[in-house]
Motif scaffolding. Structure first.
Motif, short mmCIF file in Angstrom:
data_model
loop_
_atom_site.label_atom_id
_atom_site.label_comp_id
_atom_site.label_asym_id
_atom_site.label_seq_id
_atom_site.Cartn_x
_atom_site.Cartn_y
_atom_site.Cartn_z
N LYS A 33 -2.54 -10.68 -18.14
CA LYS A 33 -3.73 -10.52 -18.99
C LYS A 33 -4.13 -9.06 -19.17
N THR A 34 -3.76 -8.23 -18.21
CA THR A 34 -4.14 -6.81 -18.28
C THR A 34 -2.96 -5.93 -18.68
N SER A 35 -1.86 -6.56 -19.06
CA SER A 35 -0.66 -5.81 -19.44
C SER A 35 -0.39 -5.97 -20.93
N ASN A 36 0.18 -4.94 -21.53
CA ASN A 36 0.60 -5.03 -22.93
C ASN A 36 1.99 -5.65 -23.06
N LYS A 37 2.60 -5.98 -21.93
CA LYS A 37 3.95 -6.50 -21.92
C LYS A 37 3.99 -7.94 -22.41
N LEU A 38 4.93 -8.23 -23.29
CA LEU A 38 5.12 -9.59 -23.78
C LEU A 38 5.73 -10.45 -22.69
N MET A 39 5.23 -11.68 -22.58
CA MET A 39 5.78 -12.66 -21.64
C MET A 39 6.33 -13.82 -22.45
N VAL A 40 7.59 -14.17 -22.21
CA VAL A 40 8.21 -15.33 -22.84
C VAL A 40 8.33 -16.41 -21.76
N ILE A 41 7.62 -17.52 -21.98
CA ILE A 41 7.66 -18.62 -21.02
C ILE A 41 8.58 -19.70 -21.58
N ASP A 42 9.62 -20.00 -20.83
CA ASP A 42 10.62 -21.01 -21.20
C ASP A 42 10.28 -22.28 -20.43
N PHE A 43 9.68 -23.25 -21.12
CA PHE A 43 9.39 -24.55 -20.51
C PHE A 43 10.62 -25.42 -20.71
N SER A 44 11.17 -25.89 -19.60
CA SER A 44 12.40 -26.67 -19.65
C SER A 44 12.38 -27.73 -18.56
N ALA A 45 13.49 -28.46 -18.47
CA ALA A 45 13.66 -29.46 -17.42
C ALA A 45 15.14 -29.53 -17.07
N ALA A 46 15.42 -29.85 -15.83
CA ALA A 46 16.81 -29.89 -15.35
C ALA A 46 17.63 -30.92 -16.13
N TRP A 47 16.99 -31.98 -16.59
CA TRP A 47 17.69 -33.07 -17.28
C TRP A 47 17.80 -32.85 -18.80
N CYS A 48 17.29 -31.75 -19.30
CA CYS A 48 17.21 -31.50 -20.74
C CYS A 48 18.49 -30.83 -21.26
N GLY A 49 19.25 -31.53 -22.09
CA GLY A 49 20.49 -31.00 -22.65
C GLY A 49 20.28 -29.75 -23.49
N PRO A 50 19.35 -29.75 -24.46
CA PRO A 50 19.12 -28.54 -25.26
C PRO A 50 18.68 -27.35 -24.41
N ILE A 63 18.33 -9.62 -21.04
CA ILE A 63 19.05 -8.36 -20.88
C ILE A 63 18.76 -7.45 -22.06
N GLU A 64 18.79 -8.00 -23.26
CA GLU A 64 18.55 -7.20 -24.46
C GLU A 64 17.12 -6.65 -24.49
N PHE A 65 16.16 -7.47 -24.10
CA PHE A 65 14.75 -7.07 -24.13
C PHE A 65 14.24 -6.90 -22.71
N SER A 66 14.71 -5.86 -22.04
CA SER A 66 14.32 -5.64 -20.64
C SER A 66 12.84 -5.25 -20.51
N ASP A 67 12.19 -4.94 -21.63
CA ASP A 67 10.77 -4.60 -21.62
C ASP A 67 9.88 -5.85 -21.77
N VAL A 68 10.49 -7.03 -21.73
CA VAL A 68 9.77 -8.30 -21.87
C VAL A 68 9.96 -9.10 -20.59
N ASP A 69 8.89 -9.78 -20.15
CA ASP A 69 8.98 -10.66 -18.98
C ASP A 69 9.43 -12.04 -19.43
N PHE A 70 10.52 -12.54 -18.85
CA PHE A 70 11.03 -13.87 -19.14
C PHE A 70 10.76 -14.76 -17.93
#
Length: 122
Positions: A33-50, A63-70
């Motif tokens: 909340k206090t950072s300008n850094k983009l955060m990408v949240i990947d919601f997934s499940a172990a059983w999810c094929g896609p 790797i490409e966007f090392s300035d982003v939190d994944f």
């Protein structure tokens, strides 16, 4: 790293962190909340094929966007977080900046995810 956060992939340029405890999630989200850094949240499940299909692409983006939190959150491990973000399908990618959602992508859409990261990372 601590027992509750595991790195899915480590490299010199980026990583995807799996968050496995509510406390660690709350701390990481609060800090974002206090950072300008983009955060990408990947919601997934172990059983999810896609989810499994797009996982290598997400690692490449980290790797490409090392300035982003994944962050990877398994909806079966942290269902309350998925509920808070109103995740109804997997994979769902939520892009967050300063604690606020700025974009959402539902489905294994690598090119769209790439464009949205480009758009919001600065």
């Amino acid at each position: 790293m601590g027992a509750q956060i595991s790195s899915q992939q480590k490299s010199d340029h980026g990583e995807v962190l799996s968050i496995n405890s509510l406390d660690n999630w709350k701390t990481r989200f609060q800090n974002s909340k206090t950072s300008n850094k983009l955060m990408v949240i990947d919601f997934s499940a172990a059983w999810c094929g896609p989810c499994k299909f797009i996982e290598p692409a997400v690692h490449d983006l980290a790797i490409e966007f090392s300035d982003v939190d994944f962050i990877k959150i398994d909806i079966d491990v942290l269902p309350d977080v998925a509920k808070d973000f109103e995740v109804n399908a997997m994979p769902t990618f939520v892009l967050v900046k300063k604690g606020k959602e700025c974009e959402r992508i539902v489905g294994a859409k690598k090119d769209e995810l790439h464009r949205m990261i480009e758009k919001h990372r600065f």
